[in-house]
Design a protein around this motif. Sequence first.
Motif, PDB file in Angstrom:
ATOM      1  N   SER A  31     132.702 -48.034  -8.144  1.00 48.33           N
ATOM      2  CA  SER A  31     134.094 -48.463  -8.087  1.00 48.33           C
ATOM      3  C   SER A  31     134.148 -49.831  -7.427  1.00 48.33           C
ATOM      4  CB  SER A  31     134.945 -47.480  -7.290  1.00 48.33           C
ATOM      5  OG  SER A  31     134.956 -46.212  -7.906  1.00 48.33           O
ATOM      6  N   ILE A  32     135.057 -50.650  -7.903  1.00 49.42           N
ATOM      7  CA  ILE A  32     135.259 -51.977  -7.322  1.00 49.42           C
ATOM      8  C   ILE A  32     136.713 -52.073  -6.875  1.00 49.42           C
ATOM      9  CG2 ILE A  32     135.179 -54.463  -7.707  1.00 49.42           C
ATOM     10  CD1 ILE A  32     133.094 -53.915  -9.900  1.00 49.42           C
ATOM     11  N   PHE A  33     136.899 -52.464  -5.627  1.00 53.06           N
ATOM     12  CA  PHE A  33     138.226 -52.561  -5.035  1.00 53.06           C
ATOM     13  C   PHE A  33     138.483 -53.988  -4.578  1.00 53.06           C
ATOM     14  CE2 PHE A  33     136.784 -48.261  -4.391  1.00 53.06           C
ATOM     15  CZ  PHE A  33     137.894 -47.486  -4.647  1.00 53.06           C
ATOM     16  N   ILE A  34     139.756 -54.370  -4.589  1.00 54.30           N
ATOM     17  CA  ILE A  34     140.172 -55.604  -3.934  1.00 54.30           C
ATOM     18  C   ILE A  34     140.993 -55.185  -2.716  1.00 54.30           C
ATOM     19  CG2 ILE A  34     142.230 -55.906  -5.396  1.00 54.30           C
ATOM     20  CD1 ILE A  34     141.711 -58.978  -5.093  1.00 54.30           C
ATOM     21  N   TYR A  35     140.649 -55.739  -1.576  1.00 54.47           N
ATOM     22  CA  TYR A  35     141.357 -55.468  -0.327  1.00 54.47           C
ATOM     23  C   TYR A  35     142.172 -56.693   0.031  1.00 54.47           C
ATOM     24  CZ  TYR A  35     138.909 -51.196   1.116  1.00 54.47           C
ATOM     25  OH  TYR A  35     138.448 -49.910   1.225  1.00 54.47           O
ATOM     26  N   LEU A  36     143.300 -56.450   0.704  1.00 52.88           N
ATOM     27  CA  LEU A  36     144.098 -57.555   1.216  1.00 52.88           C
ATOM     28  C   LEU A  36     144.708 -57.178   2.549  1.00 52.88           C
ATOM     29  CD1 LEU A  36     147.553 -57.326   0.516  1.00 52.88           C
ATOM     30  CD2 LEU A  36     146.416 -57.019  -1.656  1.00 52.88           C
ATOM     31  N   GLN A  37     144.818 -58.171   3.399  1.00 52.10           N
ATOM     32  CA  GLN A  37     145.407 -57.976   4.717  1.00 52.10           C
ATOM     33  C   GLN A  37     146.199 -59.211   5.090  1.00 52.10           C
ATOM     34  OE1 GLN A  37     142.630 -57.625   7.994  1.00 52.10           O
ATOM     35  NE2 GLN A  37     144.046 -56.306   9.100  1.00 52.10           N
ATOM     36  N   GLN A  58     125.495 -51.841 -16.869  1.00 53.83           N
ATOM     37  CA  GLN A  58     126.940 -52.046 -16.778  1.00 53.83           C
ATOM     38  C   GLN A  58     127.320 -52.572 -15.386  1.00 53.83           C
ATOM     39  OE1 GLN A  58     129.230 -48.513 -17.576  1.00 53.83           O
ATOM     40  NE2 GLN A  58     130.953 -49.697 -18.340  1.00 53.83           N
ATOM     41  N   TYR A  59     126.667 -52.041 -14.357  1.00 46.22           N
ATOM     42  CA  TYR A  59     126.913 -52.493 -12.987  1.00 46.22           C
ATOM     43  C   TYR A  59     126.599 -53.984 -12.851  1.00 46.22           C
ATOM     44  CZ  TYR A  59     125.971 -53.134  -7.992  1.00 46.22           C
ATOM     45  OH  TYR A  59     125.945 -53.601  -6.709  1.00 46.22           O
ATOM     46  N   GLU A  60     125.443 -54.398 -13.353  1.00 43.01           N
ATOM     47  CA  GLU A  60     125.058 -55.808 -13.269  1.00 43.01           C
ATOM     48  C   GLU A  60     126.005 -56.691 -14.069  1.00 43.01           C
ATOM     49  OE1 GLU A  60     120.990 -55.630 -14.534  1.00 43.01           O
ATOM     50  OE2 GLU A  60     120.272 -55.049 -12.541  1.00 43.01           O
ATOM     51  N   HIS A  61     126.465 -56.201 -15.225  1.00 45.87           N
ATOM     52  CA  HIS A  61     127.415 -56.965 -16.045  1.00 45.87           C
ATOM     53  C   HIS A  61     128.749 -57.157 -15.304  1.00 45.87           C
ATOM     54  CE1 HIS A  61     129.784 -58.333 -19.428  1.00 45.87           C
ATOM     55  NE2 HIS A  61     130.626 -57.336 -19.201  1.00 45.87           N
ATOM     56  N   TYR A  62     129.295 -56.063 -14.761  1.00 44.38           N
ATOM     57  CA  TYR A  62     130.565 -56.152 -14.025  1.00 44.38           C
ATOM     58  C   TYR A  62     130.427 -57.081 -12.826  1.00 44.38           C
ATOM     59  CZ  TYR A  62     133.383 -52.586 -16.370  1.00 44.38           C
ATOM     60  OH  TYR A  62     134.145 -51.885 -17.267  1.00 44.38           O
ATOM     61  N   LEU A  63     129.346 -56.934 -12.079  1.00 42.63           N
ATOM     62  CA  LEU A  63     129.162 -57.748 -10.877  1.00 42.63           C
ATOM     63  C   LEU A  63     128.991 -59.225 -11.224  1.00 42.63           C
ATOM     64  CD1 LEU A  63     129.228 -57.131  -7.922  1.00 42.63           C
ATOM     65  CD2 LEU A  63     126.762 -56.893  -7.943  1.00 42.63           C
ATOM     66  N   ALA A  64     128.222 -59.529 -12.271  1.00 43.09           N
ATOM     67  CA  ALA A  64     128.039 -60.922 -12.688  1.00 43.09           C
ATOM     68  C   ALA A  64     129.369 -61.524 -13.142  1.00 43.09           C
ATOM     69  CB  ALA A  64     127.009 -60.999 -13.808  1.00 43.09           C
ATOM     70  N   SER A  65     130.145 -60.767 -13.901  1.00 41.77           N
ATOM     71  CA  SER A  65     131.459 -61.252 -14.356  1.00 41.77           C
ATOM     72  C   SER A  65     132.379 -61.522 -13.177  1.00 41.77           C
ATOM     73  CB  SER A  65     132.116 -60.224 -15.280  1.00 41.77           C
ATOM     74  OG  SER A  65     131.369 -60.051 -16.441  1.00 41.77           O
ATOM     75  N   LEU A  66     132.353 -60.617 -12.218  1.00 42.11           N
ATOM     76  CA  LEU A  66     133.216 -60.760 -11.053  1.00 42.11           C
ATOM     77  C   LEU A  66     132.808 -61.971 -10.213  1.00 42.11           C
ATOM     78  CD1 LEU A  66     135.612 -59.378  -9.770  1.00 42.11           C
ATOM     79  CD2 LEU A  66     134.027 -57.964  -8.481  1.00 42.11           C
ATOM     80  N   LYS A  67     131.516 -62.151 -10.008  1.00 34.08           N
ATOM     81  CA  LYS A  67     131.046 -63.305  -9.221  1.00 34.08           C
ATOM     82  C   LYS A  67     131.341 -64.614  -9.927  1.00 34.08           C
ATOM     83  CE  LYS A  67     127.397 -61.032  -6.591  1.00 34.08           C
ATOM     84  NZ  LYS A  67     125.946 -60.939  -6.353  1.00 34.08           N
ATOM     85  N   LYS A  68     131.318 -64.608 -11.229  1.00 34.02           N
ATOM     86  CA  LYS A  68     131.631 -65.807 -12.004  1.00 34.02           C
ATOM     87  C   LYS A  68     133.120 -66.153 -11.918  1.00 34.02           C
ATOM     88  CE  LYS A  68     130.227 -67.566 -16.481  1.00 34.02           C
ATOM     89  NZ  LYS A  68     129.767 -67.195 -17.819  1.00 34.02           N
ATOM     90  N   HIS A  69     133.953 -65.122 -11.823  1.00 32.98           N
ATOM     91  CA  HIS A  69     135.403 -65.272 -11.843  1.00 32.98           C
ATOM     92  C   HIS A  69     135.988 -65.477 -10.442  1.00 32.98           C
ATOM     93  CE1 HIS A  69     139.283 -64.744 -13.855  1.00 32.98           C
ATOM     94  NE2 HIS A  69     139.657 -63.976 -12.853  1.00 32.98           N
ATOM     95  N   SER A  70     135.264 -65.033  -9.405  1.00 32.32           N
ATOM     96  CA  SER A  70     135.827 -64.993  -8.062  1.00 32.32           C
ATOM     97  C   SER A  70     134.877 -65.586  -7.031  1.00 32.32           C
ATOM     98  CB  SER A  70     136.122 -63.541  -7.690  1.00 32.32           C
ATOM     99  OG  SER A  70     136.472 -63.433  -6.331  1.00 32.32           O
ATOM    100  N   ASN A  71     135.459 -66.155  -5.988  1.00 37.77           N
ATOM    101  CA  ASN A  71     134.682 -66.630  -4.844  1.00 37.77           C
ATOM    102  C   ASN A  71     134.910 -65.773  -3.610  1.00 37.77           C
ATOM    103  OD1 ASN A  71     133.436 -68.818  -6.105  1.00 37.77           O
ATOM    104  ND2 ASN A  71     135.214 -70.129  -5.761  1.00 37.77           N
ATOM    105  N   LEU A  72     135.572 -64.635  -3.767  1.00 37.74           N
ATOM    106  CA  LEU A  72     135.834 -63.769  -2.620  1.00 37.74           C
ATOM    107  C   LEU A  72     134.536 -63.154  -2.118  1.00 37.74           C
ATOM    108  CD1 LEU A  72     139.032 -61.809  -3.763  1.00 37.74           C
ATOM    109  CD2 LEU A  72     138.895 -63.822  -2.300  1.00 37.74           C
ATOM    110  N   SER A  73     134.507 -62.876  -0.811  1.00 36.29           N
ATOM    111  CA  SER A  73     133.331 -62.204  -0.259  1.00 36.29           C
ATOM    112  C   SER A  73     133.289 -60.765  -0.786  1.00 36.29           C
ATOM    113  CB  SER A  73     133.374 -62.215   1.270  1.00 36.29           C
ATOM    114  OG  SER A  73     134.492 -61.499   1.730  1.00 36.29           O
ATOM    115  N   ILE A  74     132.084 -60.223  -0.867  1.00 39.90           N
ATOM    116  CA  ILE A  74     131.882 -58.883  -1.410  1.00 39.90           C
ATOM    117  C   ILE A  74     131.155 -58.026  -0.387  1.00 39.90           C
ATOM    118  CG2 ILE A  74     130.831 -57.506  -3.240  1.00 39.90           C
ATOM    119  CD1 ILE A  74     130.964 -59.975  -5.042  1.00 39.90           C
TER     120      ILE A  74
END
Length: 105
Positions: A31-37, A58-74
């Motif tokens: 599961s992948i979540f976005i947190y905000l505070q 699938q995990y590597e694909h999702y993670l690569a896509s997310l890292k390409k799209h976002s600069n948020l810390s993980i």
Amino acid sequence: MLSQYDHYFTRAPHTRYWLVVVNNHFEDCYSIFIYLQRFKAKLSKSYEIAGFARDKGQYEHYLASLKKHSNLSIEYRDTRYLICPEKYIQKDPIHGHGAIPTNTT
């Protein structure tokens, strides 16, 4: 997943955002979540932006896509290594609540 990310990552002022990837062994999935505070707020909110079966490709694909799209810390979490609190939670600064009393009958 990216549309969900864009929906919740509104770039609101005075708000901190980060991503959490959970390796959930109980449900055999990731599961992948976005947190905000909000600044000076004790409460943090989280929204699931993706959930999928445990598949390394699938995990590597999702993670690569997310890292390409976002600069948020993980942050990475694994349900095999859960923190075991005492009888009750004394303080949880991440979710903004204090002690939860146990039944004392």
